[in-house]
Design a protein around this motif. Structure first.
Motif, PDB file in Angstrom:
ATOM      1  N   ALA A  48       1.178  -1.441   0.015  1.00  0.00           N
ATOM      2  CA  ALA A  48      -0.100  -0.341  -0.131  1.00  0.00           C
ATOM      3  C   ALA A  48       1.352   1.359  -0.167  1.00  0.00           C
ATOM      4  CB  ALA A  48      -0.702  -0.160   1.226  1.00  0.00           C
ATOM      5  N   GLY A  49       0.265   2.080  -0.714  1.00  0.00           N
ATOM      6  CA  GLY A  49       1.479   4.007  -0.600  1.00  0.00           C
ATOM      7  C   GLY A  49       0.854   4.288   0.388  1.00  0.00           C
ATOM      8  N   PRO A  50       1.554   5.455   0.686  1.00  0.00           N
ATOM      9  CA  PRO A  50       1.619   6.216   1.769  1.00  0.00           C
ATOM     10  C   PRO A  50       0.189   6.663   2.069  1.00  0.00           C
ATOM     11  CG  PRO A  50       2.889   6.808   0.654  1.00  0.00           C
ATOM     12  CD  PRO A  50       3.086   6.061   0.250  1.00  0.00           C
ATOM     13  N   ASP A  51      -0.439   6.839   3.194  1.00  0.00           N
ATOM     14  CA  ASP A  51      -1.622   7.597   3.769  1.00  0.00           C
ATOM     15  C   ASP A  51      -2.468   8.940   3.314  1.00  0.00           C
ATOM     16  OD1 ASP A  51      -4.078   8.837   5.196  1.00  0.00           O
ATOM     17  OD2 ASP A  51      -3.007   7.697   6.832  1.00  0.00           O
ATOM     18  N   GLY A  52      -3.142   8.837   2.335  1.00  0.00           N
ATOM     19  CA  GLY A  52      -2.969  10.305   1.122  1.00  0.00           C
ATOM     20  C   GLY A  52      -3.576  11.200   2.043  1.00  0.00           C
ATOM     21  N   SER A  53      -4.304  10.457   3.468  1.00  0.00           N
ATOM     22  CA  SER A  53      -4.911  12.164   4.541  1.00  0.00           C
ATOM     23  C   SER A  53      -3.721  12.741   5.189  1.00  0.00           C
ATOM     24  CB  SER A  53      -6.011  11.167   5.181  1.00  0.00           C
ATOM     25  OG  SER A  53      -5.478  10.318   6.248  1.00  0.00           O
ATOM     26  N   LYS A  54      -2.563  12.117   4.873  1.00  0.00           N
ATOM     27  CA  LYS A  54      -1.298  13.046   5.582  1.00  0.00           C
ATOM     28  C   LYS A  54      -0.036  13.246   4.752  1.00  0.00           C
ATOM     29  CE  LYS A  54      -2.056   9.756   9.781  1.00  0.00           C
ATOM     30  NZ  LYS A  54      -1.879   9.015  10.821  1.00  0.00           N
ATOM     31  N   TRP A  55      -0.562  12.478   3.367  1.00  0.00           N
ATOM     32  CA  TRP A  55       0.878  12.984   2.944  1.00  0.00           C
ATOM     33  C   TRP A  55       0.795  13.087   0.832  1.00  0.00           C
ATOM     34  CZ3 TRP A  55       5.427  13.236   5.522  1.00  0.00           C
ATOM     35  CH2 TRP A  55       5.895  12.767   6.488  1.00  0.00           C
ATOM     36  N   ASN A  56       1.390  13.811   0.584  1.00  0.00           N
ATOM     37  CA  ASN A  56       1.953  14.146   0.046  1.00  0.00           C
ATOM     38  C   ASN A  56       2.985  13.763  -1.266  1.00  0.00           C
ATOM     39  OD1 ASN A  56      -0.816  16.365  -0.586  1.00  0.00           O
ATOM     40  ND2 ASN A  56       0.439  17.397   0.002  1.00  0.00           N
ATOM     41  N   THR A  57       2.486  12.695  -2.503  1.00  0.00           N
ATOM     42  CA  THR A  57       3.657  12.547  -2.856  1.00  0.00           C
ATOM     43  C   THR A  57       3.822  13.288  -3.872  1.00  0.00           C
ATOM     44  OG1 THR A  57       3.145  10.327  -2.988  1.00  0.00           O
ATOM     45  CG2 THR A  57       4.529  10.264  -4.572  1.00  0.00           C
ATOM     46  N   GLU A  58       5.220  13.707  -4.359  1.00  0.00           N
ATOM     47  CA  GLU A  58       5.734  14.819  -5.081  1.00  0.00           C
ATOM     48  C   GLU A  58       6.757  14.168  -6.168  1.00  0.00           C
ATOM     49  OE1 GLU A  58       8.126  17.945  -3.738  1.00  0.00           O
ATOM     50  OE2 GLU A  58       7.483  17.629  -1.834  1.00  0.00           O
ATOM     51  N   THR A  59       6.381  14.974  -8.047  1.00  0.00           N
ATOM     52  CA  THR A  59       6.695  14.455  -8.585  1.00  0.00           C
ATOM     53  C   THR A  59       8.257  15.185  -9.292  1.00  0.00           C
ATOM     54  OG1 THR A  59       5.074  15.112 -10.186  1.00  0.00           O
ATOM     55  CG2 THR A  59       4.431  12.586  -9.006  1.00  0.00           C
ATOM     56  N   GLY A  60       8.832  14.531 -10.166  1.00  0.00           N
ATOM     57  CA  GLY A  60      10.068  14.871 -11.263  1.00  0.00           C
ATOM     58  C   GLY A  60      11.331  14.819 -10.689  1.00  0.00           C
ATOM     59  N   ASP A  61      12.089  16.172 -11.076  1.00  0.00           N
ATOM     60  CA  ASP A  61      13.363  16.066 -11.014  1.00  0.00           C
ATOM     61  C   ASP A  61      14.206  17.416  -9.667  1.00  0.00           C
ATOM     62  OD1 ASP A  61      13.542  17.180 -13.243  1.00  0.00           O
ATOM     63  OD2 ASP A  61      15.085  16.983 -13.823  1.00  0.00           O
ATOM     64  N   ASN A  62      14.821  17.585  -9.763  1.00  0.00           N
ATOM     65  CA  ASN A  62      15.642  17.998  -9.134  1.00  0.00           C
ATOM     66  C   ASN A  62      16.646  19.115  -9.518  1.00  0.00           C
ATOM     67  OD1 ASN A  62      16.308  20.451  -7.137  1.00  0.00           O
ATOM     68  ND2 ASN A  62      15.521  19.176  -5.164  1.00  0.00           N
TER      69      ASN A  62
END
Length: 412
Positions: A48-62
Motif C-alpha cells: 500500500a502507498g503512504p496514507d494520502g490523508s497525511k502525505w502528498n507524493t511529489e513528482t519530478g527531478d531537481n
C-alpha cells in the motif's frame, strides 16, 4: 560542521521543489501555539502507498541540486512493507522513460510532504528510521515554512532534522536555512556515532525540540546542537511560524556526489514512524516566575544571597524572592538583580550554575523550550539537577540533555 566546509555544498531539495505546494494549509493545519499531534506508524498491508490523508507524493527531478533521481508518483517507490514501516526505495532504473535535467533519468526514488495536510508551530518532531548506505545516497527528514508559496525559499525557512550523505556513513547533520544563511551558508552541526558505527546498520531516532527562538537537535535522545537568533549575526530568525514535514531519498547531487560502482541498488530508507507532539506553551510573559523541577521543588538562590558566586540549587518552593525568576528578552534568567551564570564560562558536563552580575555573556543565556528543557545554547547542554536528586540543596549544573526528569522545568 562538515556541510559548511564543502565548497560545493548544495541546497537541500527545497529550492528545486518538484511539485506545486499549496500556498496555505487546510483547516487541519495546526494554528500557532495550538496543541496538535501528527502520528504515522505506517501500519497497513504490504504494497500500500503512504496514507494520502497525511502525505502528498511529489513528482519530478531537481536541477538545482543536480540530483540524479526522478521522484515517482503513487506507490512506485514509496510503499508500506506490511510490518509497520514505510520503505522509500531508490532504484537504478527508469521504466517510465522519465526525463531529467541531464537527459533520460538514470534513477527513481520518492519524496513525500505534508503541505496542506499537516503543519505545526513548535513542539517535538521525531522519526525512527534506518537509512541506506552507499556513495551518492542522500536521505533526509526536514521541514519547510508553510508560507513558502507566498514568500519563497529561503525566506520561508527550512529546518533539516536529519541529513546523511553516503560518504559519511557514521554521521548525520542538523541545519537551519533562512534569509542570508541558506544553501552552503546554512547554520548547523553534525553528529557522529561512536566506535565507527554506521547509521545504516540499525534504526535510530532523529528529533528536534522546537520552541520560540530555539531549535535543539538530538539523535537517539542525545542532544547535540541548539540554535537561537544569537547564532544569526543579526539576520532574520525564520522559525516562529508553522512548518510542514518532508521525507525523501535523493540520489546524487552537489553535496553527496553521484553514485559509483560500489553503490548498492535498490537502496532503501526504512521509516518506522513519524511523530509530532506540539505544545500549548507560549513564551513566558513578562514578569517574575517560579521555576519548578524534579519532585516539584523550585530553582532557588542559596540563602537568598545576591553575592557573586552564590550557588543556584533546588529547594522546597516557598514563594521567596530567592525563587522569583525573570525571563529576560535577552535570553537571561535573573533573580535578586543578578543573572543565572555558568561558572567560569564553562561548557563541560558538570559546570555548576551560580548567581553573578549580568554581563551579557553566552554563559548567561538560557532558553526554556516546549519540551520543558532549559538549555544553554553556547554549551548545547541542559540545566540539570545533580545526581537526579530533588533534595533541598541539590546543586544545579549543565549536563548533556538526556530528557530525564531532573532536566525538566516548568516556568510558572
Amino acid at each position: 560542521m562538515r556541510r559548511l566546509a564543502l565548497s560545493a555544498a548544495a541546497l537541500l531539495c527545497c529550492s528545486g521543489a518538484v511539485a506545486a505546494l499549496p500556498t496555505a494549509a487546510t483547516a487541519a493545519t495546526a494554528a500557532p501555539h495550538a496543541a496538535a499531534t501528527f502520528t504515522d506508524d505506517f501500519d497497513g498491508p504490504a504494497g500500500a502507498g503512504p496514507d494520502g490523508s497525511k502525505w502528498n507524493t511529489e513528482t519530478g527531478d531537481n536541477v538545482n541540486n543536480h540530483e540524479r533521481e526522478y521522484y515517482t508518483p503513487g506507490n512506485a517507490n514509496a510503499k508500506l512493507d506490511g510490518q509497520g514501516h514505510l520503505v522509500i526505495e531508490a532504484r537504478k532504473e527508469n521504466p517510465g522513460n522519465y526525463q531529467c535535467w541531464y537527459g533520460r533519468c538514470e534513477y527513481t526514488s520518492a519524496r513525500l510532504n505534508t503541505s496542506g495536510k499537516f503543519s505545526a508551530q513548535y513542539g517535538h518532531v521525531e522519526t525512527r528510521m534506518k537509512i541506506p548506505r552507499g556513495q551518492g545516497m542522500w536521505p533526509a527528514f526536514w521541514m519547510l515554512g508553510d508560507d513558502i508559496g507566498s514568500v519563497g525559499w529561503p525566506n520561508s525557512g527550512e529546518i533539516d532534522i536529519m541529513e546523511n550523505v553516503g560518504f559519511e556513513p557514521g554521521s548525520v547533520h542538523g541545519t537551519i536555512h533562512g534569509p542570508g544563511y541558506s544553501g552552503s551558508d546554512g547554520i548547523g552541526a553534525g553528529y557522529t556515532l561512536p566506535g565507527g558505527q554506521a547509521f545504516a546498520d540499525a534504526f535510530h531516532t532523529f528529533a528536534v525540540d522546537w520552541s520560540p527562538n530555539s531549535v535543539t537537535w538530538s539523535v537517539d535522545g542525545h542532544a547535540y546542537e541548539t540554535r537561537t537568533p544569537a547564532d544569526l549575526g543579526g539576520k532574520s530568525w525564520a522559525f516562529n511560524k508553522p512548518f510542514f514535514l518532508i521525507l525523501n531519498l535523493a540520489v546524487g547531487g552537489y553535496w553527496p556526489g553521484d553514485p559509483d560502482g560500489s553503490t548498492p541498488f535498490p537502496s532503501q530508507l526504512v521509516v518506522d514512524y513519524v511523530h509530532v507532539t506540539t505544545s500549548n506553551t507560549t513564551p513566558p510573559p513578562a514578569g517574575t516566575h517560579t521555576i519548578t523541577g524534579v519532585g516539584g521543588t523550585c530553582m532557588d538562590v542559596a540563602a537568598a544571597s545576591n553575592a557573586n558566586g552564590t550557588p543556584v540549587q533546588l529547594y522546597a518552593c516557598n514563594g521567596s524572592n530567592a525563587q522569583a525568576w525573570t525571563v529576560g528578552s535577552d535570553g537571561t534568567l535573573q533573580a535578586l538583580g543578578k543573572c543565572l551564570d555558568a561558572t567560569g564560562n564553562g561548557t563541560a558536563d558538570g559546570t555548576q550554575l551560580q548567581l553573578w552580575d549580568c554581563t551579557g555573556g553566552p554563559n548567561q543565556k538560557f532558553t526554556p523550550n516546549a519540551a520543558h528543557d532549559i538549555t544553554n545554547p553556547q554549551a548545547n547542554k541542559c540545566v540539570d539537577a545533580t545526581g537526579q536528586s530533588s533534595a533541598n540543596g541539590t546543586r544545579l549544573q549543565l549536563w548533556t540533555c538526556t530528557g530525564t526528569a531532573n532536566q525538566k522545568w516548568t516556568v510558572n
